[in-house]
Write a protein that holds these residues in place. Structure first.
Motif, PDB file in Angstrom:
ATOM      1  N   PHE A 144       0.834  -1.200   0.000  1.00 18.69           N
ATOM      2  CA  PHE A 144       0.000   0.000   0.000  1.00 18.69           C
ATOM      3  C   PHE A 144       0.873   1.255   0.000  1.00 18.69           C
ATOM      4  O   PHE A 144       0.623   2.190  -0.759  1.00 18.69           O
ATOM      5  N   LEU A 145       1.910   1.270   0.824  1.00 15.80           N
ATOM      6  CA  LEU A 145       2.784   2.441   0.893  1.00 15.80           C
ATOM      7  C   LEU A 145       3.529   2.652  -0.422  1.00 15.80           C
ATOM      8  O   LEU A 145       3.640   3.778  -0.901  1.00 15.80           O
ATOM      9  N   ILE A 146       4.021   1.571  -1.015  1.00 15.25           N
ATOM     10  CA  ILE A 146       4.762   1.696  -2.274  1.00 15.25           C
ATOM     11  C   ILE A 146       3.813   2.098  -3.407  1.00 15.25           C
ATOM     12  O   ILE A 146       4.149   2.921  -4.246  1.00 15.25           O
ATOM     13  N   TRP A 147       2.601   1.529  -3.407  1.00 17.22           N
ATOM     14  CA  TRP A 147       1.604   1.871  -4.420  1.00 17.22           C
ATOM     15  C   TRP A 147       1.205   3.335  -4.319  1.00 17.22           C
ATOM     16  O   TRP A 147       1.123   4.041  -5.321  1.00 17.22           O
ATOM     17  N   GLN A 148       0.996   3.798  -3.108  1.00 19.67           N
ATOM     18  CA  GLN A 148       0.617   5.191  -2.879  1.00 19.67           C
ATOM     19  C   GLN A 148       1.737   6.128  -3.333  1.00 19.67           C
ATOM     20  O   GLN A 148       1.493   7.134  -3.994  1.00 19.67           O
ATOM     21  N   GLY A 149       2.974   5.801  -2.984  1.00 21.52           N
ATOM     22  CA  GLY A 149       4.112   6.606  -3.417  1.00 21.52           C
ATOM     23  C   GLY A 149       4.259   6.601  -4.925  1.00 21.52           C
ATOM     24  O   GLY A 149       4.569   7.630  -5.539  1.00 21.52           O
ATOM     25  N   GLN A 150       4.025   5.442  -5.553  1.00 18.94           N
ATOM     26  CA  GLN A 150       4.113   5.341  -7.010  1.00 18.94           C
ATOM     27  C   GLN A 150       3.036   6.181  -7.678  1.00 18.94           C
ATOM     28  O   GLN A 150       3.293   6.836  -8.683  1.00 18.94           O
ATOM     29  N   LEU A 151       1.854   6.172  -7.130  1.00 15.22           N
ATOM     30  CA  LEU A 151       0.769   6.988  -7.686  1.00 15.22           C
ATOM     31  C   LEU A 151       1.168   8.462  -7.682  1.00 15.22           C
ATOM     32  O   LEU A 151       1.034   9.151  -8.703  1.00 15.22           O
ATOM     33  N   ILE A 152       1.701   8.923  -6.578  1.00 19.90           N
ATOM     34  CA  ILE A 152       2.108  10.318  -6.460  1.00 19.90           C
ATOM     35  C   ILE A 152       3.254  10.640  -7.417  1.00 19.90           C
ATOM     36  O   ILE A 152       3.202  11.620  -8.161  1.00 19.90           O
ATOM     37  N   SER A 153       4.291   9.806  -7.421  1.00 18.42           N
ATOM     38  CA  SER A 153       5.451  10.140  -8.247  1.00 18.42           C
ATOM     39  C   SER A 153       5.183   9.947  -9.739  1.00 18.42           C
ATOM     40  O   SER A 153       5.674  10.727 -10.548  1.00 18.42           O
ATOM     41  N   SER A 154       4.386   8.963 -10.129  1.00 23.38           N
ATOM     42  CA  SER A 154       4.123   8.799 -11.566  1.00 23.38           C
ATOM     43  C   SER A 154       3.213   9.911 -12.087  1.00 23.38           C
ATOM     44  O   SER A 154       3.385  10.381 -13.209  1.00 23.38           O
ATOM     45  N   LEU A 155       2.278  10.364 -11.269  1.00 22.93           N
ATOM     46  CA  LEU A 155       1.456  11.506 -11.657  1.00 22.93           C
ATOM     47  C   LEU A 155       2.338  12.741 -11.803  1.00 22.93           C
ATOM     48  O   LEU A 155       2.214  13.500 -12.766  1.00 22.93           O
ATOM     49  N   GLY A 156       3.260  12.907 -10.867  1.00 17.95           N
ATOM     50  CA  GLY A 156       4.213  14.014 -10.948  1.00 17.95           C
ATOM     51  C   GLY A 156       5.087  13.943 -12.187  1.00 17.95           C
ATOM     52  O   GLY A 156       5.380  14.969 -12.808  1.00 17.95           O
ATOM     53  N   ASP A 157       5.501  12.729 -12.573  1.00 11.76           N
ATOM     54  CA  ASP A 157       6.318  12.557 -13.784  1.00 11.76           C
ATOM     55  C   ASP A 157       5.605  13.082 -15.023  1.00 11.76           C
ATOM     56  O   ASP A 157       6.196  13.790 -15.838  1.00 11.76           O
ATOM     57  N   ILE A 158       4.349  12.707 -15.168  1.00 16.32           N
ATOM     58  CA  ILE A 158       3.596  13.109 -16.361  1.00 16.32           C
ATOM     59  C   ILE A 158       3.367  14.617 -16.366  1.00 16.32           C
ATOM     60  O   ILE A 158       3.549  15.285 -17.391  1.00 16.32           O
ATOM     61  N   ILE A 159       2.970  15.151 -15.215  1.00 20.38           N
ATOM     62  CA  ILE A 159       2.741  16.598 -15.119  1.00 20.38           C
ATOM     63  C   ILE A 159       4.025  17.350 -15.445  1.00 20.38           C
ATOM     64  O   ILE A 159       4.018  18.326 -16.195  1.00 20.38           O
ATOM     65  N   TYR A 160       5.138  16.882 -14.921  1.00 19.06           N
ATOM     66  CA  TYR A 160       6.446  17.494 -15.181  1.00 19.06           C
ATOM     67  C   TYR A 160       6.785  17.450 -16.669  1.00 19.06           C
ATOM     68  O   TYR A 160       7.225  18.445 -17.243  1.00 19.06           O
ATOM     69  N   ASN A 161       6.595  16.301 -17.307  1.00 17.85           N
ATOM     70  CA  ASN A 161       6.940  16.178 -18.722  1.00 17.85           C
ATOM     71  C   ASN A 161       6.132  17.136 -19.585  1.00 17.85           C
ATOM     72  O   ASN A 161       6.677  17.758 -20.502  1.00 17.85           O
ATOM     73  N   ILE A 162       4.844  17.255 -19.305  1.00 21.90           N
ATOM     74  CA  ILE A 162       3.996  18.178 -20.070  1.00 21.90           C
ATOM     75  C   ILE A 162       4.449  19.613 -19.831  1.00 21.90           C
ATOM     76  O   ILE A 162       4.647  20.388 -20.775  1.00 21.90           O
ATOM     77  N   ALA A 163       4.620  19.991 -18.562  1.00 19.17           N
ATOM     78  CA  ALA A 163       5.027  21.351 -18.231  1.00 19.17           C
ATOM     79  C   ALA A 163       6.406  21.676 -18.800  1.00 19.17           C
ATOM     80  O   ALA A 163       6.634  22.784 -19.286  1.00 19.17           O
TER      81      ALA A 163
END
Length: 186
Positions: free
Chosen positions: A15-34
């Motif tokens: 759960f902790l790793i999944w939650q962290g992955q959700l946050i960081s992968s969402l951040g990756d996509i937002i970063y790439n677009i920006a």
């Protein structure tokens, strides 16, 4: 987290790793677009915008075979934590550079390459740690949840990244992403 049982995919660590992955992968996509929009706004060149995106892939492609070996031989947990921590620091530096108008193309290239190196180590470590976190009987479900999280992040991140770039600008987007990496590392 009393509701998490040992015979389910939702172990505490998964759960902790999944939650962290959700946050960081969402951040990756937002970063790439920006990042793409930011480089275009700075240079007015789609070629330079594309070159930044290409440079983001090059170190990852070259380092991936070695980072996979590192994930097998070193502490996956430490690789994941350090990768997220360094990505967070890089994002915060990028936020400062963009906020103070100090951005030069070479700085962006170096930052993108360093992010790519961190990503090259993060990916294999993340994928290879999942079997350690869930019972073998639930591994397929855990891998499916991981893939689903990445796909959902791709869909939402593209829309959110473009919207955030327009509404709050690159410094805020990069700051949020930097904080998300550090939160994920924690």
């Amino acid at each position: 987290m009393r509701w998490i049982k040992k015979d389910t995919v939702w172990t505490k660590n998964f759960f902790l790793i999944w939650q962290g992955q959700l946050i960081s992968s969402l951040g990756d996509i937002i970063y790439n677009i920006a990042l793409g929009f930011w480089v275009y706004d700075l240079t007015g060149s789609t070629i330079l915008m594309g070159s930044v995106m290409a440079i983001a892939m090059l170190p990852r492609i070259l380092i991936l075979p070695f980072s996979g070996v590192a994930a097998d031989r070193l502490s996956r947990k430490n690789i994941i934590i350090l990768s997220d921590f360094f990505r967070g620091i890089l994002m915060l530096v990028l936020a400062i550079v963009s906020a103070f108008g100090l951005a030069e193309l070479w700085i962006i290239y170096v930052g993108v390459m360093l992010m790519s190196i961190c990503n090259a180590f993060f990916g294999p470590a993340m994928l290879s740690i999942i079997p350690e976190l869930v019972p073998r009987s639930r591994l397929m479900k855990a891998n499916s949840l991981y893939s689903m999280t990445t796909t959902i992040s791709d869909i939402l991140g593209n829309a959110i990244g473009g919207l955030m770039y327009v509404l709050v600008g690159p410094p805020v987007v990069f700051t949020i992403n930097g904080i998300s990496y550090i939160v994920s590392a924690v």
